[in-house]
Design an enzyme around this catalytic site. Structure first.
Site, PDB file in Angstrom:
ATOM      1  N   ASN A   7       0.864  -1.175   0.000  1.00  0.00           N
ATOM      2  CA  ASN A   7       0.000   0.000   0.000  1.00  0.00           C
ATOM      3  C   ASN A   7       0.907   1.234   0.000  1.00  0.00           C
ATOM      4  O   ASN A   7       1.493   1.585   1.018  1.00  0.00           O
ATOM      5  CB  ASN A   7      -0.873  -0.079   1.262  1.00  0.00           C
ATOM      6  CG  ASN A   7      -1.930   1.001   1.329  1.00  0.00           C
ATOM      7  OD1 ASN A   7      -1.854   2.005   0.628  1.00  0.00           O
ATOM      8  ND2 ASN A   7      -2.903   0.792   2.192  1.00  0.00           N
ATOM      9  N   LYS A  14       3.248   1.144   3.168  1.00  0.00           N
ATOM     10  CA  LYS A  14       2.848   0.119   4.130  1.00  0.00           C
ATOM     11  C   LYS A  14       2.871  -1.228   3.428  1.00  0.00           C
ATOM     12  O   LYS A  14       2.660  -1.310   2.218  1.00  0.00           O
ATOM     13  CB  LYS A  14       1.440   0.397   4.657  1.00  0.00           C
ATOM     14  CG  LYS A  14       1.381   1.615   5.566  1.00  0.00           C
ATOM     15  CD  LYS A  14       0.037   1.756   6.230  1.00  0.00           C
ATOM     16  CE  LYS A  14      -0.826   2.748   5.493  1.00  0.00           C
ATOM     17  NZ  LYS A  14      -2.151   2.964   6.022  1.00  0.00           N
ATOM     18  N   ARG A  96      -2.557  -1.936  -3.594  1.00  0.00           N
ATOM     19  CA  ARG A  96      -3.566  -0.873  -3.659  1.00  0.00           C
ATOM     20  C   ARG A  96      -3.159   0.053  -4.789  1.00  0.00           C
ATOM     21  O   ARG A  96      -2.053   0.593  -4.796  1.00  0.00           O
ATOM     22  CB  ARG A  96      -3.596  -0.100  -2.352  1.00  0.00           C
ATOM     23  CG  ARG A  96      -4.444   1.141  -2.426  1.00  0.00           C
ATOM     24  CD  ARG A  96      -4.525   1.808  -1.073  1.00  0.00           C
ATOM     25  NE  ARG A  96      -5.216   3.078  -1.160  1.00  0.00           N
ATOM     26  CZ  ARG A  96      -4.634   4.259  -0.960  1.00  0.00           C
ATOM     27  NH1 ARG A  96      -3.363   4.339  -0.654  1.00  0.00           N
ATOM     28  NH2 ARG A  96      -5.339   5.353  -1.049  1.00  0.00           N
ATOM     29  N   HIS A 184     -10.689   6.313  -1.445  1.00  0.00           N
ATOM     30  CA  HIS A 184     -10.941   5.584  -0.192  1.00  0.00           C
ATOM     31  C   HIS A 184     -11.986   4.488  -0.404  1.00  0.00           C
ATOM     32  O   HIS A 184     -12.616   4.023   0.548  1.00  0.00           O
ATOM     33  CB  HIS A 184     -11.470   6.512   0.931  1.00  0.00           C
ATOM     34  CG  HIS A 184     -10.479   7.530   1.431  1.00  0.00           C
ATOM     35  ND1 HIS A 184     -10.851   8.776   1.850  1.00  0.00           N
ATOM     36  CD2 HIS A 184      -9.143   7.471   1.584  1.00  0.00           C
ATOM     37  CE1 HIS A 184      -9.789   9.457   2.234  1.00  0.00           C
ATOM     38  NE2 HIS A 184      -8.720   8.674   2.085  1.00  0.00           N
ATOM     39  N   HIS A 212     -14.731   8.509   6.256  1.00  0.00           N
ATOM     40  CA  HIS A 212     -13.319   8.120   6.389  1.00  0.00           C
ATOM     41  C   HIS A 212     -12.561   9.395   6.741  1.00  0.00           C
ATOM     42  O   HIS A 212     -12.407  10.298   5.916  1.00  0.00           O
ATOM     43  CB  HIS A 212     -12.828   7.527   5.063  1.00  0.00           C
ATOM     44  CG  HIS A 212     -11.390   7.108   5.090  1.00  0.00           C
ATOM     45  ND1 HIS A 212     -10.987   5.796   4.955  1.00  0.00           N
ATOM     46  CD2 HIS A 212     -10.245   7.819   5.231  1.00  0.00           C
ATOM     47  CE1 HIS A 212      -9.665   5.722   5.018  1.00  0.00           C
ATOM     48  NE2 HIS A 212      -9.193   6.946   5.180  1.00  0.00           N
ATOM     49  N   GLY A 214      -9.096  10.496   7.984  1.00  0.00           N
ATOM     50  CA  GLY A 214      -7.677  10.301   8.320  1.00  0.00           C
ATOM     51  C   GLY A 214      -6.950  11.577   7.978  1.00  0.00           C
ATOM     52  O   GLY A 214      -7.479  12.667   8.203  1.00  0.00           O
ATOM     53  N   ASN A 215      -5.742  11.471   7.411  1.00  0.00           N
ATOM     54  CA  ASN A 215      -5.106  12.682   6.875  1.00  0.00           C
ATOM     55  C   ASN A 215      -5.918  13.180   5.692  1.00  0.00           C
ATOM     56  O   ASN A 215      -6.132  14.365   5.519  1.00  0.00           O
ATOM     57  CB  ASN A 215      -3.665  12.389   6.462  1.00  0.00           C
ATOM     58  CG  ASN A 215      -2.776  12.292   7.691  1.00  0.00           C
ATOM     59  OD1 ASN A 215      -2.791  13.169   8.542  1.00  0.00           O
ATOM     60  ND2 ASN A 215      -2.026  11.209   7.803  1.00  0.00           N
ATOM     61  N   GLY A 216      -6.363  12.233   4.851  1.00  0.00           N
ATOM     62  CA  GLY A 216      -7.337  12.544   3.808  1.00  0.00           C
ATOM     63  C   GLY A 216      -8.712  12.191   4.362  1.00  0.00           C
ATOM     64  O   GLY A 216      -8.830  11.257   5.163  1.00  0.00           O
ATOM     65  N   ARG A 245      -5.103  19.463   3.190  1.00  0.00           N
ATOM     66  CA  ARG A 245      -5.825  19.758   1.936  1.00  0.00           C
ATOM     67  C   ARG A 245      -7.074  20.588   2.223  1.00  0.00           C
ATOM     68  O   ARG A 245      -7.747  20.358   3.222  1.00  0.00           O
ATOM     69  CB  ARG A 245      -6.247  18.447   1.258  1.00  0.00           C
ATOM     70  CG  ARG A 245      -5.117  17.736   0.558  1.00  0.00           C
ATOM     71  CD  ARG A 245      -5.566  16.386   0.034  1.00  0.00           C
ATOM     72  NE  ARG A 245      -4.948  15.314   0.785  1.00  0.00           N
ATOM     73  CZ  ARG A 245      -5.305  14.037   0.703  1.00  0.00           C
ATOM     74  NH1 ARG A 245      -6.284  13.666  -0.098  1.00  0.00           N
ATOM     75  NH2 ARG A 245      -4.680  13.121   1.417  1.00  0.00           N
ATOM     76  N   GLU A 388      -7.952  -1.353   5.162  1.00  0.00           N
ATOM     77  CA  GLU A 388      -7.689  -1.368   3.728  1.00  0.00           C
ATOM     78  C   GLU A 388      -6.851  -2.578   3.308  1.00  0.00           C
ATOM     79  O   GLU A 388      -7.156  -3.254   2.336  1.00  0.00           O
ATOM     80  CB  GLU A 388      -6.864  -0.129   3.417  1.00  0.00           C
ATOM     81  CG  GLU A 388      -7.352   0.697   2.303  1.00  0.00           C
ATOM     82  CD  GLU A 388      -6.690   2.066   2.344  1.00  0.00           C
ATOM     83  OE1 GLU A 388      -5.555   2.210   2.836  1.00  0.00           O
ATOM     84  OE2 GLU A 388      -7.348   2.995   1.862  1.00  0.00           O
TER      85      GLU A 388
HETATM   86  P1  ADP Z   1      -3.833   8.195   6.803  1.00  0.00           P
HETATM   87  O1  ADP Z   1      -4.917   8.931   6.087  1.00  0.00           O
HETATM   88  O2  ADP Z   1      -2.474   8.771   6.547  1.00  0.00           O
HETATM   89  O3  ADP Z   1      -3.914   6.684   6.694  1.00  0.00           O
HETATM   90  P2  ADP Z   1      -4.797   7.849   9.522  1.00  0.00           P
HETATM   91  O4  ADP Z   1      -6.060   7.179   9.159  1.00  0.00           O
HETATM   92  O5  ADP Z   1      -3.779   7.093  10.305  1.00  0.00           O
HETATM   93  O6  ADP Z   1      -4.085   8.572   8.318  1.00  0.00           O
HETATM   94  O7  ADP Z   1      -5.200   9.150  10.345  1.00  0.00           O
HETATM   95  C1  ADP Z   1      -4.220  10.049  10.789  1.00  0.00           C
HETATM   96  C2  ADP Z   1      -4.884  11.147  11.563  1.00  0.00           C
HETATM   97  O8  ADP Z   1      -5.656  10.595  12.644  1.00  0.00           O
HETATM   98  C3  ADP Z   1      -3.862  12.029  12.275  1.00  0.00           C
HETATM   99  O9  ADP Z   1      -3.462  13.070  11.458  1.00  0.00           O
HETATM  100  C4  ADP Z   1      -4.643  12.534  13.455  1.00  0.00           C
HETATM  101  O10 ADP Z   1      -5.195  13.795  13.095  1.00  0.00           O
HETATM  102  C5  ADP Z   1      -5.776  11.574  13.649  1.00  0.00           C
HETATM  103  N1  ADP Z   1      -5.757  10.958  14.977  1.00  0.00           N
HETATM  104  C6  ADP Z   1      -5.070   9.878  15.403  1.00  0.00           C
HETATM  105  N2  ADP Z   1      -5.321   9.640  16.719  1.00  0.00           N
HETATM  106  C7  ADP Z   1      -6.191  10.593  17.118  1.00  0.00           C
HETATM  107  C8  ADP Z   1      -6.838  10.906  18.364  1.00  0.00           C
HETATM  108  N3  ADP Z   1      -6.636  10.176  19.452  1.00  0.00           N
HETATM  109  N4  ADP Z   1      -7.677  11.965  18.388  1.00  0.00           N
HETATM  110  C9  ADP Z   1      -7.891  12.709  17.287  1.00  0.00           C
HETATM  111  N5  ADP Z   1      -7.324  12.479  16.101  1.00  0.00           N
HETATM  112  C10 ADP Z   1      -6.482  11.442  16.016  1.00  0.00           C
END
Ligand code: ADP
Length: 410
Positions: A7, A14, A96, A184, A212, A214-216, A245, A388
């Protein structure tokens, strides 16, 4: 069978190794091995763990991406966190692939023809696709002629209604490939299936909105297991506010910046992809944890960033509920979705008019794949761990089973 999953992200790589027997397990099993590379500006951190809990961590000076990926994959059978005696134990490799362009929908064996068709879509996501194709070449050189399977992050959206895929620009855009692809998809599809499983229901008929975060970040509306709309679009820049973003902004702003400030395309790309979102507004961080703690200390811009994030998320969830004509299940997944009770509670509080009631105690718990709605809520609210890599391994397994069946019957 042992299935390796690669990935590739823009700043990370990953990899996971799963073992799947005669039947597909109902829950994602622990991987036999998992590894990760995080690229910094001049060093890269490699961390590897096997199912016995053995760990290998290294911080190496940055060399080529290829060298690092080879190094990572070599730890599968060499070193303290190894998981197999020989790489020849690996039966298939799933990749992926972030963009399947207009043609790819289902997972496919990455034959030379398929790879060249994936390369044709590379203008749509150049960094990702280059890394993904490079991954296939590395695997071939390390493992020999093992089946390699491409699983597309955009595939889940190819069945979306035409009106959800088409931007209201000139009609010719769609034909020339400018359309909503969505991203996603691997995780949103997994979450819809997992949601049905957790609720003891069939995916049909079920109206799910999956967030979803995450960062995105993206929100997808899923009806009867099929996506019918999503917030990410032609690129993963569309839709919600994200870590760095912007998400959707008035396209007139870009015209203004080009005209008034004479910004070129690289500068606009940098502003929208790296200097916007939570980071751009707060000036503090792209990480929701930092935003929450700065906000608690009274940081005004962090508070504004949080408010924009949840405002846009609520609007997207509401829009998707309207597109679905109802809402039965709301899913929160990925880093913020799984770990932030604040974000979940702030978003959910505005959906009481739909009969959604959170169980505030359940919302504070940290276990994953759980229902956090109150017993009398008319909408179930689920926190589901993003899986994923497991979803990709499961697709590879299904493809292998199907081709074995064809082999037996035909
Ligand atoms: P990616 O999109 O890179 O796979 P992830 O799904 O791991 O990212 O999400 C990363 C984001 O999750 C981090 O930038 C952070 O903002 C958020 N995050 C992780 N743990 C916590 C938490 N305990 N509380 C709030 N946000 C969190």
């Amino acid at each position: 069978m042992k299935i390796l999953v690669l990935n590739s992200g823009s700043s990370s790589q990953k990899a996971c190794l799963y073992e799947i027997g005669e039947t597909l397990p109902a829950h994602p099993p622990l991987p036999l091995w998992e590894g990760r590379i995080e690229w910094g500006s001049d060093t890269a951190a490699i961390s590897v763990k096997n199912s016995q809990g053995d760990v290998q961590k290294e911080n190496l000076k940055v060399r080529s991406r290829e060298e690092f990926v080879r190094h990572l994959l070599n730890t599968l059978n060499v070193g303290p966190a190894s998981a197999v005696a020989s790489l020849s134990e690996i039966d298939a490799v799933g990749h992926r692939v972030v963009h399947g362009g207009p043609h790819f929908e289902d997972p496919v064996v990455a034959t030379p023809q398929v790879r060249s068709a994936i390369a044709d879509a590379s203008t749509l996501a150049p960094l990702h696709i280059r890394a993904e194709l490079e991954g296939m070449v590395i695997v071939e050189s390390l493992l020999g002629p093992v089946p390699q399977i491409a699983v597309f992050d955009t595939g889940f959206y190819r069945q979306m209604p035409l009106y959800a895929q088409t931007y209201p620009g000139p009609y010719d855009w769609f034909k020339s490939g400018i359309r909503r692809y969505g991203f996603h998809g691997i995780n949103h599809e997994y979450c819809a299936g997992r949601a049905a499983q957790l609720l003891g229901k069939e995916p049909k008929p079920l109206k799910v909105v999956s967030c979803h975060l995450g960062n995105g970040c993206s929100v997808t509306a899923i009806q009867d297991g099929q996506s019918i709309d999503t917030t990410m679009g032609f690129t993963p820049l569309d839709g919600l506010m994200m870590g760095t973003r912007s998400g959707s902004v008035d396209p007139g702003i870009l015209i203004f910046l080009m005209r008034q400030d004479k910004l070129n395309c690289e500068q606009i790309d940098g502003l929208l992809n790296q200097k916007s979102g939570l980071l751009g507004i707060s000036g503090v961080s792209s990480d929701m944890r930092d935003i929450l703690s700065a906000m608690k200390e009274g940081h005004e811009r962090a508070k504004l960033a949080y408010e924009i994030f949840v405002h846009r998320l609520r609007a997207a969830v509401g829009g998707m509920a309207a597109v679905l004509g109802g809402l039965e299940v709301l899913v929160f997944t990925a880093g913020v979705g799984e770990n932030s009770p604040e974000v979940r509670a702030t978003v959910c509080s505005r959906f009481e008019f739909l009969g959604l009631k959170l169980d505030s105690e359940a919302n504070q718990q940290t276990s994953l794949d759980r229902d956090i709605a109150a017993a009398d809520s008319r909408v179930r609210v689920l926190v589901i761990r993003a899986e994923e890599d497991w979803a990709i391994a499961a697709e590879c397994w299904k493809l292998a089973q199907a081709s074995a069946k064809v082999g037996r019957t035909g």
